[in-house]
Design a protein around this motif. Structure first.
Motif, PDB file in Angstrom:
ATOM      1  N   ILE A 330       0.855  -1.191   0.000  1.00 32.37           N
ATOM      2  CA  ILE A 330       0.000   0.000   0.000  1.00 32.37           C
ATOM      3  C   ILE A 330       0.888   1.238   0.000  1.00 32.37           C
ATOM      4  CG2 ILE A 330      -1.888   1.216   1.144  1.00 32.37           C
ATOM      5  CD1 ILE A 330      -2.575  -1.603   0.205  1.00 32.37           C
ATOM      6  N   ARG A 331       0.640   2.113  -0.985  1.00 31.76           N
ATOM      7  CA  ARG A 331       1.399   3.357  -1.062  1.00 31.76           C
ATOM      8  C   ARG A 331       0.411   4.500  -1.243  1.00 31.76           C
ATOM      9  NH1 ARG A 331       6.399   1.593  -5.128  1.00 31.76           N
ATOM     10  NH2 ARG A 331       6.700  -0.486  -4.214  1.00 31.76           N
ATOM     11  N   GLU A 332       0.439   5.412  -0.275  1.00 32.96           N
ATOM     12  CA  GLU A 332      -0.465   6.564  -0.272  1.00 32.96           C
ATOM     13  C   GLU A 332      -1.918   6.113  -0.440  1.00 32.96           C
ATOM     14  OE1 GLU A 332       0.601   9.853  -2.706  1.00 32.96           O
ATOM     15  OE2 GLU A 332       2.760   9.618  -2.364  1.00 32.96           O
ATOM     16  N   ASN A 333      -2.277   5.068   0.285  1.00 29.29           N
ATOM     17  CA  ASN A 333      -3.650   4.560   0.332  1.00 29.29           C
ATOM     18  C   ASN A 333      -4.077   3.831  -0.944  1.00 29.29           C
ATOM     19  OD1 ASN A 333      -5.646   4.391   2.364  1.00 29.29           O
ATOM     20  ND2 ASN A 333      -7.018   5.660   1.130  1.00 29.29           N
ATOM     21  N   PHE A 334      -3.131   3.509  -1.811  1.00 27.51           N
ATOM     22  CA  PHE A 334      -3.432   2.764  -3.036  1.00 27.51           C
ATOM     23  C   PHE A 334      -2.664   1.448  -3.020  1.00 27.51           C
ATOM     24  CE2 PHE A 334      -4.456   7.083  -4.105  1.00 27.51           C
ATOM     25  CZ  PHE A 334      -5.522   7.000  -4.976  1.00 27.51           C
ATOM     26  N   MET A 335      -3.354   0.372  -3.357  1.00 28.97           N
ATOM     27  CA  MET A 335      -2.712  -0.931  -3.440  1.00 28.97           C
ATOM     28  C   MET A 335      -2.007  -1.052  -4.790  1.00 28.97           C
ATOM     29  SD  MET A 335      -4.393  -4.743  -3.133  1.00 28.97           S
ATOM     30  CE  MET A 335      -3.449  -6.198  -3.583  1.00 28.97           C
ATOM     31  N   VAL A 336      -0.691  -1.297  -4.753  1.00 19.08           N
ATOM     32  CA  VAL A 336       0.076  -1.408  -5.989  1.00 19.08           C
ATOM     33  C   VAL A 336       0.736  -2.775  -6.108  1.00 19.08           C
ATOM     34  CG1 VAL A 336       0.493   1.074  -6.121  1.00 19.08           C
ATOM     35  CG2 VAL A 336       2.147  -0.395  -4.932  1.00 19.08           C
ATOM     36  N   GLY A 337       0.413  -3.686  -5.216  1.00 16.42           N
ATOM     37  CA  GLY A 337       0.962  -5.028  -5.298  1.00 16.42           C
ATOM     38  C   GLY A 337       0.394  -5.908  -4.219  1.00 16.42           C
ATOM     39  N   GLY A 338       0.522  -7.214  -4.414  1.00 21.76           N
ATOM     40  CA  GLY A 338       0.037  -8.162  -3.428  1.00 21.76           C
ATOM     41  C   GLY A 338      -0.543  -9.392  -4.090  1.00 21.76           C
ATOM     42  N   THR A 339      -1.194 -10.212  -3.268  1.00 25.59           N
ATOM     43  CA  THR A 339      -1.836 -11.433  -3.742  1.00 25.59           C
ATOM     44  C   THR A 339      -3.340 -11.299  -3.571  1.00 25.59           C
ATOM     45  OG1 THR A 339       0.085 -12.764  -3.128  1.00 25.59           O
ATOM     46  CG2 THR A 339      -2.003 -13.933  -3.461  1.00 25.59           C
ATOM     47  N   ILE A 340      -4.076 -11.630  -4.637  1.00 26.08           N
ATOM     48  CA  ILE A 340      -5.529 -11.585  -4.623  1.00 26.08           C
ATOM     49  C   ILE A 340      -6.049 -12.972  -4.977  1.00 26.08           C
ATOM     50  CG2 ILE A 340      -7.597 -10.531  -5.626  1.00 26.08           C
ATOM     51  CD1 ILE A 340      -5.935  -8.091  -6.298  1.00 26.08           C
ATOM     52  N   ASN A 341      -6.922 -13.500  -4.143  1.00 24.60           N
ATOM     53  CA  ASN A 341      -7.491 -14.821  -4.355  1.00 24.60           C
ATOM     54  C   ASN A 341      -8.997 -14.738  -4.507  1.00 24.60           C
ATOM     55  OD1 ASN A 341      -4.984 -16.350  -3.988  1.00 24.60           O
ATOM     56  ND2 ASN A 341      -5.139 -15.715  -1.844  1.00 24.60           N
ATOM     57  N   ARG A 342      -9.540 -15.565  -5.401  1.00 24.22           N
ATOM     58  CA  ARG A 342     -10.986 -15.666  -5.568  1.00 24.22           C
ATOM     59  C   ARG A 342     -11.574 -16.350  -4.342  1.00 24.22           C
ATOM     60  NH1 ARG A 342     -14.470 -16.104 -10.589  1.00 24.22           N
ATOM     61  NH2 ARG A 342     -16.392 -17.173  -9.943  1.00 24.22           N
ATOM     62  N   VAL A 343     -12.754 -15.884  -3.906  1.00 25.38           N
ATOM     63  CA  VAL A 343     -13.434 -16.443  -2.746  1.00 25.38           C
ATOM     64  C   VAL A 343     -14.800 -16.972  -3.170  1.00 25.38           C
ATOM     65  CG1 VAL A 343     -12.248 -14.893  -1.151  1.00 25.38           C
ATOM     66  CG2 VAL A 343     -14.451 -14.221  -2.122  1.00 25.38           C
ATOM     67  N   THR A 344     -15.476 -17.623  -2.233  1.00 18.42           N
ATOM     68  CA  THR A 344     -16.820 -18.120  -2.504  1.00 18.42           C
ATOM     69  C   THR A 344     -17.718 -16.973  -2.939  1.00 18.42           C
ATOM     70  OG1 THR A 344     -16.496 -19.816  -0.808  1.00 18.42           O
ATOM     71  CG2 THR A 344     -18.774 -19.388  -1.525  1.00 18.42           C
ATOM     72  N   ASP A 345     -18.452 -17.197  -4.017  1.00 12.86           N
ATOM     73  CA  ASP A 345     -19.330 -16.169  -4.599  1.00 12.86           C
ATOM     74  C   ASP A 345     -18.562 -14.963  -5.133  1.00 12.86           C
ATOM     75  OD1 ASP A 345     -21.588 -17.689  -3.999  1.00 12.86           O
ATOM     76  OD2 ASP A 345     -21.749 -16.811  -1.991  1.00 12.86           O
ATOM     77  N   GLY A 346     -17.234 -15.055  -5.238  1.00  9.73           N
ATOM     78  CA  GLY A 346     -16.460 -13.977  -5.818  1.00  9.73           C
ATOM     79  C   GLY A 346     -16.413 -14.084  -7.339  1.00  9.73           C
ATOM     80  N   GLU A 347     -15.815 -13.071  -7.968  1.00  6.14           N
ATOM     81  CA  GLU A 347     -15.737 -13.055  -9.424  1.00  6.14           C
ATOM     82  C   GLU A 347     -14.325 -12.766  -9.924  1.00  6.14           C
ATOM     83  OE1 GLU A 347     -18.654 -10.342 -10.897  1.00  6.14           O
ATOM     84  OE2 GLU A 347     -20.343 -11.642 -10.418  1.00  6.14           O
ATOM     85  N   THR A 348     -13.325 -12.844  -9.050  1.00 10.69           N
ATOM     86  CA  THR A 348     -11.937 -12.662  -9.475  1.00 10.69           C
ATOM     87  C   THR A 348     -11.604 -13.699 -10.544  1.00 10.69           C
ATOM     88  OG1 THR A 348     -11.373 -11.915  -7.241  1.00 10.69           O
ATOM     89  CG2 THR A 348      -9.551 -12.587  -8.681  1.00 10.69           C
ATOM     90  N   ARG A 349     -10.983 -13.253 -11.648  1.00 11.20           N
ATOM     91  CA  ARG A 349     -10.795 -14.158 -12.787  1.00 11.20           C
ATOM     92  C   ARG A 349      -9.742 -13.593 -13.735  1.00 11.20           C
ATOM     93  NH1 ARG A 349     -15.211 -11.007 -13.319  1.00 11.20           N
ATOM     94  NH2 ARG A 349     -15.570  -9.922 -15.310  1.00 11.20           N
ATOM     95  N   VAL A 350      -9.342 -14.459 -14.681  1.00  6.79           N
ATOM     96  CA  VAL A 350      -8.496 -14.058 -15.797  1.00  6.79           C
ATOM     97  C   VAL A 350      -9.268 -14.337 -17.080  1.00  6.79           C
ATOM     98  CG1 VAL A 350      -6.325 -14.386 -17.017  1.00  6.79           C
ATOM     99  CG2 VAL A 350      -6.391 -14.593 -14.527  1.00  6.79           C
ATOM    100  N   GLU A 351      -9.478 -13.302 -17.872  1.00  5.60           N
ATOM    101  CA  GLU A 351     -10.161 -13.438 -19.156  1.00  5.60           C
ATOM    102  C   GLU A 351      -9.112 -13.428 -20.268  1.00  5.60           C
ATOM    103  OE1 GLU A 351     -13.847 -10.575 -17.607  1.00  5.60           O
ATOM    104  OE2 GLU A 351     -12.538  -9.961 -19.272  1.00  5.60           O
ATOM    105  N   ILE A 352      -9.134 -14.436 -21.121  1.00  2.00           N
ATOM    106  CA  ILE A 352      -8.309 -14.412 -22.323  1.00  2.00           C
ATOM    107  C   ILE A 352      -9.121 -13.715 -23.402  1.00  2.00           C
ATOM    108  CG2 ILE A 352      -7.119 -15.813 -24.042  1.00  2.00           C
ATOM    109  CD1 ILE A 352      -6.814 -17.968 -21.891  1.00  2.00           C
ATOM    110  N   VAL A 353      -8.596 -12.611 -23.907  1.00  2.00           N
ATOM    111  CA  VAL A 353      -9.371 -11.758 -24.812  1.00  2.00           C
ATOM    112  C   VAL A 353      -8.860 -11.883 -26.240  1.00  2.00           C
ATOM    113  CG1 VAL A 353     -10.053 -10.128 -23.018  1.00  2.00           C
ATOM    114  CG2 VAL A 353      -7.928  -9.753 -24.255  1.00  2.00           C
ATOM    115  N   ASN A 354      -9.793 -11.951 -27.157  1.00  2.00           N
ATOM    116  CA  ASN A 354      -9.497 -11.941 -28.592  1.00  2.00           C
ATOM    117  C   ASN A 354     -10.526 -11.020 -29.248  1.00  2.00           C
ATOM    118  OD1 ASN A 354      -7.426 -14.310 -29.528  1.00  2.00           O
ATOM    119  ND2 ASN A 354      -8.513 -14.850 -27.626  1.00  2.00           N
ATOM    120  N   ASP A 355     -10.145  -9.779 -29.453  1.00  2.00           N
ATOM    121  CA  ASP A 355     -11.069  -8.771 -29.953  1.00  2.00           C
ATOM    122  C   ASP A 355     -10.755  -8.444 -31.404  1.00  2.00           C
ATOM    123  OD1 ASP A 355     -11.805  -8.786 -27.319  1.00  2.00           O
ATOM    124  OD2 ASP A 355     -10.861  -6.876 -26.830  1.00  2.00           O
TER     125      ASP A 355
END
Length: 960
Positions: A330-355
């Motif tokens: 956390i730098r100046e109240n902004f998160m600029v790094g860390g670990t984020i994990n998906r939880v139950t009923d969460g929507e954290t994901r990786v989308e492979i995009v082909n536009d």
């Protein structure tokens, strides 16, 4: 630089104080000698364009900068945006690696007004600012930037006016001329991107001729640009969520809500972008002078820009309000790094995009001008014009997700998602994704959603202008001018949509697509990006044909059967796309402008003084089509409104909403010729810029969520008014007597009343109390019982009232060192520098907090340098453009306002005349492969890091 904040009175005193300087007589003979000396100069190429520009700047009655080409095709730049950035106080915003929008004196393109042959130009951008890369430099004979206005010019420029001009064939000294330019092109980063185009070309042809005893002139031109569209980019997404990380870090269930706390980004993107851009430009001009006192000119300009582009890679969506966190930085109240994990009923994901995106833009401009010298003193000009622009942008998006088993009868999304990242400021980040090995495995990756979102708009203005000038034989007043201009403008926007599947899960109602080997290709990252995970590039056409064997459905403008108030003629989707209907509509703008202006020619204390004083009055009428939600109340005007699918909505009342207002704009320009080669200019004016045409739309809409929350959006409004400023200019110019060149210093000050449009979100807005017809209750899906609706957010737009000053200093130096001994006499330099500062800071919502940012487009320091050398038939030059950081929009999932870091762009060109008619040319654009880098509030919060590659040109020129 010391702070200076002059007022109108002090600047006027300073300007008129110039009359106390030593005086120098400027008799007729010395003027004629100076003119003869200018006429005897014989120069070629880039040097000649500079000399021509200086002559025009010297003769102007305003504070202006000039570009000039001796022949069509003579400007060496890819587009007029590149050419204009050579001028003092002008910088460009690079889009796709190329200059497109220009900033003048620290103000963004929305405050820049542009004309072609003196006629207002509309844009394909959906706003006021024209996209200068739409205008091939090969078809433009000259350009001027008017930094101080005069009453006879069309209103609309708080920052400045750009006037582009095509050829006047009867003004040529030669009877016939022909020019051809053919160049091949190569981008050195295209090889890093699968399927990207590496080679392109650029060519142009032009002809100018005089016929019928020099009474008929014809000019024709064609220019084509076919080039690779290439970039490799990382993008950090906006910080729109606030999470109390101190309370939830390590909590495997994540937060129950989103309390105020640290700001967390929406996510990150890594993309390869490629494609092809084709621009075709046409110009024609016919000039007829049957008698000495009458001239008739008709001209046409057409430019098409056709783009086919793809974007591939992956998008990491944090969805931070429902996620767990560990090891946060956390730098100046902004998160600029860390670990984020998906939880139950969460929507954290990786989308492979082909536009796959396509964009077809077209600009047309037509005009007829009659110039009649009625008597020796009376001149009348009549001009009729049409400017039309259209844009058809189709944004096609294909999402893929990782499944537990892509071969299962009912595929299930792989919920084991863990993201480890660390932003590194203006350098590429460190990223670890636990699913990375799956991104290239068709037994894991499945297509989950397809969406296509067209933006189709047209913009057209018809105008008629009458100007009358009467010359006096008086000591002070040289002439008087008066005129009137009537214009009618219509802007239309059509939205439509088709969506299938979901971007955050696999649906059983709209099942995902199993990929096959023939649909995909494994793509690796190269160069600076080589440590990022490989992914599958999907052949979009093959995937869609397999997913929709009966044909891919096309987007439509539809209420959707899930919209409130819809009378459904047949069973269909329960999805509501009300926004597509409400964001479609028309804006109408009619103006009536008149002016009166006197031109001065006198002496004050022995100093010749010329210039003009005038006032321009403008009446504006602006309206927009509107669909107001009146809850089906017939007394309030509710009607049946049918969409393209046959759905009928009974909730809305069609109408036309708008306002009228009148402005008075006094303006003055004074020029003091203190010697034969020195002059001081002073200008004062009130100026205006209209709001972006698309922001005048009446597209207010209400949304009723399944959970019973009413929200609304009115981020555009036909009640928005123009932006105004009082401005002062003071400049000194010295023209060298023994060599081609000049030095100029200018001070400017703008007192701006309003700097833009504020979009504000009002929480728990009382929709019913504000007069909206909203239902009192909804049926709860779980209990089946009626429940009361709750008030949510309402987003509104209005003119901000937080003005302030912009002020600065500009310096320009041009010189050809012809006084040096040969062969050094071909050396020259063109240098400009500007310093701009402002007290204006704009509030911007970041998450649930407000931050202050400087005015969009403002770089404190802007430098442009060209060093050139010519010897016999050889000419070479290197150009460097540098600017400090500035605020503008970057493009990611959605447009995001960010700081762009300072940048320096270097171009190089060399040419050799093999014969008098045939030459060869070599050119490198973006010689150092300068990327664009942006950030949100501090450099720790990475925005976009985008590389475009170098462009190499090699070709031949032919003239006769």
């Amino acid at each position: 630089m010391p702070n200076f904040k002059p007022n109108l009175l002090s600047m006027a005193i300073l300007a008129f104080g110039a009359i106390s300087l030593p005086t120098y007589a400027q008799d007729a003979s010395s003027t004629e000698d100076a003119e003869d000396a200018l006429e005897e100069v014989v120069v070629t190429g880039f040097r000649q364009s500079l000399v021509n520009a200086l002559d025009k700047k010297r003769a102007s009655d305003m504070v202006t900068e000039q570009l000039s080409a001796d022949d069509l095709g003579g400007l060496p730049d890819v587009s007029m945006a590149d050419a204009l950035t050579r001028l003092p106080g002008i910088s460009a915003v690079r889009t796709g690696g190329q200059a497109a929008e220009i900033n003048i004196r620290g103000m963004s393109g929305g405050f820049v007004f542009s004309t072609l042959n003196g006629r207002e130009q509309v844009s394909t951008s959906g706003s006021r600012s024209i996209e200068f890369d739409q205008y091939p430099s090969e078809l433009i004979s000259s350009a001027a930037v008017y930094k101080s206005p005069k009453a006879s010019l069309i209103e609309g420029a708080v920052a400045g006016m750009v006037e582009l001009s095509t050829a006047n064939p009867l003004e040529r000294t030669q009877q016939h001329t022909f020019n051809a330019n053919v160049r091949s092109m190569y981008n050195d980063r295209a090889g890093e991107i699968s399927d990207a185009v590496e080679f392109g070309h650029r060519l142009s042809f032009s002809y100018q001729g005089k016929f019928a005893d020099d009474t008929l002139g014809i000019a024709l031109g064609y220019a084509r640009l076919y080039q690779p569209s290439v970039s490799t980019q990382f993008a950090g997404l906006a910080y729109n969520s606030a999470v109390d990380l101190d309370q939830i870090e390590g909590d495997i269930d994540g937060p129950d809500s989103a309390p105020e706390g640290e700001f967390v980004s929406e996510g990150i993107e890594l993309q390869h972008r490629g494609g092809e851009e084709t621009r075709d430009g046409f110009m024609a001009s016919v000039q007829w002078e049957p008698v000495e006192n009458f001239s008739l000119k008709a001209d046409a300009f057409l430019s098409t820009f056709d783009t086919e582009a793809f974007a591939r890679g992956f998008r990491v969506k944090f969805e931070p309000t429902k996620a767990s966190f560990a090891n946060t930085d956390i730098r100046e109240n902004f998160m600029v790094g860390g670990t984020i994990n998906r939880v139950t009923d969460g929507e954290t994901r990786v989308e492979i995009v082909n536009d796959d995106n396509t964009d077809y833009d077209e600009v047309q401009s037509y005009g007829v001008n009659a110039d009649w010298q009625v008597t020796e003193a009376l001149n009348v000009k009549l001009d009729v014009s049409l400017s039309r622009a259209s844009s058809d942008f189709r944004n096609g998006l294909l999402w893929s997700l990782v499944a537990e088993d892509a071969n299962a009868d009912v595929p299930v999304f792989d919920n084991n998602v863990s993201i480890n990242y660390q932003l590194n400021g203006l350098s590429l980040p460190d990223i670890g994704l636990n699913q990375a090995d799956y991104f290239t495995d068709i037994n894991k990756v499945m297509v989950s959603k397809y969406g296509i979102y067209p933006f189709v708009n047209t913009d057209e203005v018809n105008a008629t202008k009458l100007d009358v000038k009467y010359d006096f034989d008086l000591p002070v007043l040289a002439s008087i001018e008066a005129g009137v201009r009537i214009s009618s403008r219509e802007y239309t926007n059509d939205r439509s949509v088709f969506e299938y599947g979901a971007d955050n899960d696999f649906l059983t109602s709209e099942p995902p697509l199993k990929l096959t080997e023939d649909m995909v290709e494994v793509v690796d990252w190269e160069g600076d990006f080589s440590y990022f995970p490989s992914y599958l590039a999907v052949d979009v056409d093959k995937a869609l044909n397999a997913w929709f064997p009966n044909g891919v459905p096309q987007p439509v403008q539809s209420w959707g059967s899930g919209a409130l108030g819809v009378i459904n003629p047949a069973p269909g989707s329960t999805v509501s796309h009300t926004w597509a209907v409400l964001q479609s509509g028309s804006v109408f703008e009619d103006t009536l402008a008149g002016y009166v202006m006197v031109n001065l020619d006198t002496e004050v204390a022995g100093i010749p003084v010329t210039g003009n004083i005038g006032v321009r009055a403008v009446k504006t009428e602006q309206y927009a089509t509107s669909l107001a939600n009146v809850g089906g109340d017939a007394l309030a005007g509710a009607q049946y409104v049918e969409d393209e699918e046959g759905y009928i909505n009974e909730n809305y009342a069609p109408s036309i909403q708008g306002i009228e207002y009148t402005d008075y704009l006094p303006q003055m320009n004074l020029n003091f010729a203190i010697t034969d080669n020195d002059q001081i200019r002073f200008a004062a004016a009130k100026v205006m810029s209209r709001p972006p045409i698309n922001r005048l739309a009446s597209d207010a809409s209400l949304y009723f969520s399944d959970t019973g929350v009413i929200s609304g959006n009115a981020s555009n409004s036909p009640a928005l008014k123009s932006f105004y400023a009082d401005q002062l200019d003071l400049s000194y110019e010295h023209y060298f007597e023994e060599s081609d060149g000049a030095v100029a210093v200018a001070l400017f000050y703008k007192d701006i009343e309003s700097t833009g449009i504020v979009t504000e979100t009002l929480p728990q807005f009382d929709f019913a109390g504000a007069g909206f017809n909203v239902p009192e209750t909804y049926v709860d899906e779980t209990s089946g019982e009626p429940k009361a609706y709750k008030n949510g957010d309402y987003e509104v737009a209005y003119n901000d009232q937080d003005g302030g000053y912009i002020q600065g200093v500009e310096f320009a130096y041009t010189q050809v060192f012809s006084m040096l001994p040969k062969p050094l006499d071909g050396l020259g330099v063109n240098l400009s520098y500007s310093y701009t500062e402002s007290e204006i800071e704009k509030q911007r919502v970041l998450g649930v907090s407000e931050v202050k940012q400087t005015l969009e487009g403002l770089s404190k320091n802007v430098i442009s340098t060209s060093v050139f050398y010519s010897f016999k038939d050889f000419e070479t030059r290197i150009s460097v453009r540098s600017r400090d950081k500035f605020v503008s929009d970057q493009v990611a999932v959605e447009s995001q306002t960010v700081y762009f870091a300072g940048e320096t762009v270097v171009d190089y060109q060399a040419s050799y005349n093999v014969t008098d008619n045939l030459g060869i040319v070599f050119q490198i654009n973006n010689l150092t492969d300068e990327p664009t880098r942006s950030y949100f509030n501090t450099e720790d919060q990475t925005g976009t890091i985008q590389y475009f590659g170098r462009q190499f040109f090699m070709g031949v020129t032919y003239s006769m």
